[in-house]
Design a protein around this motif. Structure first.
Motif, short mmCIF file in Angstrom:
data_model
loop_
_atom_site.label_atom_id
_atom_site.label_comp_id
_atom_site.label_asym_id
_atom_site.label_seq_id
_atom_site.Cartn_x
_atom_site.Cartn_y
_atom_site.Cartn_z
N ASP A 112 21.77 -2.09 122.44
CA ASP A 112 21.43 -1.59 123.78
C ASP A 112 22.43 -2.08 124.82
O ASP A 112 22.82 -1.33 125.72
N ARG A 113 22.84 -3.34 124.69
CA ARG A 113 23.79 -3.90 125.66
C ARG A 113 25.11 -3.12 125.63
O ARG A 113 25.65 -2.76 126.68
N ALA A 127 18.75 -9.96 116.79
CA ALA A 127 19.48 -9.58 118.01
C ALA A 127 20.09 -8.18 117.92
O ALA A 127 20.70 -7.73 118.88
N VAL A 153 17.59 -14.10 121.95
CA VAL A 153 17.76 -13.00 122.88
C VAL A 153 17.99 -13.52 124.30
O VAL A 153 18.85 -13.02 125.04
N GLU A 154 17.27 -14.57 124.68
CA GLU A 154 17.41 -15.09 126.04
C GLU A 154 18.74 -15.81 126.23
O GLU A 154 19.25 -15.87 127.35
N GLU A 181 20.98 -12.93 127.10
CA GLU A 181 20.69 -12.46 128.45
C GLU A 181 21.19 -13.46 129.49
O GLU A 181 21.70 -13.07 130.55
N TRP A 187 19.03 -5.73 120.72
CA TRP A 187 19.52 -6.13 122.04
C TRP A 187 21.02 -5.88 122.16
O TRP A 187 21.49 -5.36 123.18
N GLN A 244 13.16 -15.21 120.07
CA GLN A 244 13.14 -15.00 121.52
C GLN A 244 14.17 -15.86 122.21
O GLN A 244 14.82 -15.43 123.18
#
Length: 235
Positions: free
Chosen positions: A158-159, A152, A92-93, A96, A155, A89
């Protein structure tokens, strides 16, 4: 364990006004508990994210440890987990966080459209020259994301999908009806590829002019994809 929020204790008043009964005085004598804003927690999370970006960027996701991240901000391994739950997590953050930093000062905190989108990408390249740690973290993590079962991968996939769509929309807006969807999407993929590839070159050799090369490449792609449009300098 790091506390999420402290309580502030306000001392009780020394006495009451005339006519206060015992129950009133007892109630007033209890310390008033007032919660502090969550600003300290938000700042701590941001510190952890910057430290994680540096650690993962220099050592990779697998080799970079939570203990190293924690040491940089003066907390324990358990303190990092308190804020983010798991290493996956946190990863991923971190990604972001990088994207949010890029649009923090924009209206609506969202990437713009049309030529303004491409001007924003050039400004981002300029900003990246002053935050090599974040760029390094992004580059390493997106590269590792191509491996099977990397946390990741979803993520990053999708990004890129969202970003291709936003850039393709901007290409169509700049080029007008003469630009079909396929050409717009090819241009979008080329813009992303050029930007990420230039970042790798710059990280390896700081004589590469990241911002100027990015501007040159995006302008060239737009002129090729939008032959009927006049493309002004983006910076």
């Amino acid at each position: 364990m790091v506390a999420v929020m402290d309580d502030e204790v306000t001392p009780a008043t020394a006495g009451g006004e005339a006519g206060d009964g015992p129950a009133t005085l007892a109630r007033d004598a209890r310390p008033a508990r007032k919660r502090r804003p969550r600003q300290a927690t938000a700042e701590r999370r941001a510190e952890i994210l910057r430290a994680a970006a540096h650690t993962f960027g220099s050592k990779g996701y697998k080799n970079g440890s939570l203990a190293e991240v924690a040491e940089q901000v003066g907390i324990t391994h358990a303190g990092v987990l308190h804020h983010f739950g798991s290493k996956d997590q946190l990863l991923v953050e971190v990604l972001e966080f990088r994207d949010k930093e890029d649009v923090r000062d924009l209206e609506g905190q969202h990437i713009p459209g049309g030529l303004d989108l491409f001007r924003h990408l050039v400004r981002t390249a300029h900003a990246n020259e002053d935050r090599a740690g974040i760029v390094q973290g992004y580059t390493v993590l997106t590269g590792e994301a191509v491996t099977e079962n990397h946390p990741a991968r979803g993520w990053v996939t999708d990004r890129f999908s969202v970003l291709r769509g936003e850039i393709a929309d901007a290409v169509r807006e700049v080029g007008g009806p003469g630009v079909d969807d396929a050409a717009a999407r090819r241009a979008a993929s080329a813009v992303i590829g050029v930007m990420d590839g230039l970042q790798v070159q710059w990280l390896l050799d700081d004589t590469v002019d990241l911002a100027t090369a990015t501007q040159f490449a995006i302008e060239a792609i737009l002129r090729a994809a939008c032959p009927d449009a006049e493309i002004p300098p983006l910076a």
